[in-house]
Write a protein that holds these residues in place. Structure first.
Motif, PDB file in Angstrom:
ATOM      1  N   ASP A  61       0.437   0.836  -3.896  1.00 61.72           N
ATOM      2  CA  ASP A  61      -1.046   0.565  -3.604  1.00 61.72           C
ATOM      3  C   ASP A  61      -1.863  -0.464  -4.393  1.00 61.72           C
ATOM      4  O   ASP A  61      -1.754  -0.427  -5.510  1.00 61.72           O
ATOM      5  N   ASP A  81      -3.373  -6.457  -0.325  1.00 66.32           N
ATOM      6  CA  ASP A  81      -2.446  -5.717   0.642  1.00 66.32           C
ATOM      7  C   ASP A  81      -1.320  -6.814   1.363  1.00 66.32           C
ATOM      8  O   ASP A  81      -1.680  -7.764   2.199  1.00 66.32           O
ATOM      9  N   ARG A  83       0.700  -6.365   3.336  1.00 65.09           N
ATOM     10  CA  ARG A  83       0.981  -6.072   4.701  1.00 65.09           C
ATOM     11  C   ARG A  83       0.290  -7.099   5.625  1.00 65.09           C
ATOM     12  O   ARG A  83       0.484  -7.436   6.782  1.00 65.09           O
ATOM     13  N   GLU A  84      -0.790  -7.554   4.910  1.00 70.35           N
ATOM     14  CA  GLU A  84      -1.681  -8.758   5.582  1.00 70.35           C
ATOM     15  C   GLU A  84      -1.290 -10.052   5.009  1.00 70.35           C
ATOM     16  O   GLU A  84      -1.916 -10.998   5.563  1.00 70.35           O
ATOM     17  N   ARG A 104       1.782  -3.206  -2.157  1.00 65.33           N
ATOM     18  CA  ARG A 104       2.560  -3.008  -0.834  1.00 65.33           C
ATOM     19  C   ARG A 104       3.576  -4.013  -0.689  1.00 65.33           C
ATOM     20  O   ARG A 104       3.752  -4.454   0.473  1.00 65.33           O
ATOM     21  N   THR A 106       7.042  -6.057   0.225  1.00 65.71           N
ATOM     22  CA  THR A 106       8.553  -5.754   0.131  1.00 65.71           C
ATOM     23  C   THR A 106       9.473  -6.394  -0.471  1.00 65.71           C
ATOM     24  O   THR A 106       8.920  -7.779  -0.928  1.00 65.71           O
ATOM     25  N   GLN A 109       9.274  -9.877   0.747  1.00 66.78           N
ATOM     26  CA  GLN A 109       8.338 -10.786   0.574  1.00 66.78           C
ATOM     27  C   GLN A 109       8.136 -11.171  -0.845  1.00 66.78           C
ATOM     28  O   GLN A 109       7.912 -12.208  -1.174  1.00 66.78           O
TER      29      GLN A 109
END
Length: 372
Positions: A61, A81, A83-84, A104, A106, A109
């Motif tokens: 997180d 984050d 994911r954004e 977060r 990956t 990424q």
């Protein structure tokens, strides 16, 4: 983490909601804390002093990662984050330049982030120990894995810290700097020798004059001005930061120095030819004196800043010149003959002019590249 008790079954409508049922009674509170390596803050401070920008990327997180980053002194009010995170490389690079902590993230990424930084002109070093770091470690300019890392991660890394200690990295940087900086330092000696050897060969060949040195005399001068000191200088500590343009810096100093040395030797031979009263052996000895003194000043200039060890090495090379010129056994072996006073003074005068020119070149060269 809170362990709570709810008397009776959990209603279906409550199970779909984010909030716990109102009747839950907390029983136990568990807290988890990241264990930060004790040397982490010190090492990050070191890299900041070296103008190395640090980015922390993690699958955890972003709030957790940011909290850990603050413990080691990083300015990370909150984490980004991933994911954004935009997929476009240019937009990703902007985010990487604006934020320090990413959560977060990956495995793909991580790899894309390394590639984005490289496309932005950055040299990227990455540390990691999980399989999810393998893709990024493979693409990084320097991949660094801990000994506890997964086998696949260690296989794609350039460096593996066998004891898993993060504080080894400054030593790794120092070793790399020593190799690169010392190669640049000794390259000046070899390149200047190549320059004056070519110039002397072409000049004396064109004039159909006797070459001013015997092969064994060149071996003696090269050993004192290049070979022996270069061996020691290449092994000494050198923490100078690397800067691009190694070949240009070396050639811009070595080639003019080669012309200066060649001019000093040529001046001695012009005088000897004009006078015509000196033996070839005496002229060659005077040429050895001029070449040695000018070559040793190139050594002294390229060895700066001097320290006691470097000063001793240079002093030993000057002592070697005195021994070669004064010990009868060495004189006979190298085919040297003490030159007459006028020829010796000519050799010393040409060497002095060469030394002044080399010193002026060194100061100009140092100022020019210091501004860059």
């Amino acid at each position: 983490m809170v362990l709570a008790y709810l008397p009776g079954p959990l209603p279906a409508r409550d199970a779909a909601e984010d909030q716990p049922p109102a009747d839950c009674a907390p029983i136990c509170l568990l807290t988890f804390r990241e264990s930060v390596r004790p040397e982490a803050a010190k090492i990050l401070d070191y890299f900041r002093e070296q103008n190395v920008e640090v980015r922390i990327i993690s699958g955890d997180d972003p709030r957790t990662v940011a909290a850990v980053a603050r413990e080691v002194g990083l300015d990370a009010e909150y984490g980004y984050d991933a994911r954004e995170l935009p997929a476009h490389p240019d937009l990703m690079l902007e985010a990487l330049e604006d934020y320090v902590v990413f959560g977060r993230v990956t495995p793909k990424q991580k790899k894309d982030m390394v590639l984005a930084l490289q496309r932005g002109g950055h040299t990227v070093a990455m540390t990691g120990d999980g399989v999810n770091d393998a893709l990024a470690l493979k693409e990084a300019d320097i991949g660094i894995a801990m000994d506890s890392a997964a086998a696949a991660t260690k296989a794609v890394s350039r460096i593996v810290l066998l004891d898993g200690r993060f504080d080894r990295l400054p030593g790794v940087v120092a070793e790399g700097r020593r190799v690169i900086a010392n190669i640049e330092r000794v390259s000046v000696l070899f390149l200047s020798k190549t320059a004056y050897a070519i110039i002397l060969s072409a000049t004396f060949g064109a004039l159909l004059w006797d070459f001013p040195f015997l092969p064994r005399q060149l071996s003696a001068t090269d050993g004192r001005t290049i070979g022996i000191p270069a061996f020691f200088l290449a092994l000494m500590p050198n923490n100078r930061r690397y800067a691009p343009g190694f070949l240009k810096r070396s050639l811009s100093f070595a080639v003019p120095c080669g012309f200066v040395v060649a001019a000093a030797v040529f001046a001695v031979n012009v005088y000897a030819t004009a006078v015509g009263a000196h033996t070839l052996s005496a002229t060659r000895t005077a040429s050895v004196v001029a070449l040695s003194l000018a070559g040793l000043w190139i050594l002294a200039a390229s060895s700066r800043p001097l320290n006691p060890i470097r000063a001793c090495i240079i002093g030993a090379m000057y002592l070697g010149l005195v021994l070669v010129l004064s010990v009868p056994l060495l004189q006979d072996f190298f085919g040297l003959e003490w030159p007459p006073n006028d020829l010796l003074l000519t050799a010393l005068g040409s060497a002095r002019g060469g030394i002044l020119a080399i010193e002026a070149l060194h100061r100009f060269h140092s100022r020019s590249y210091a501004r860059k």
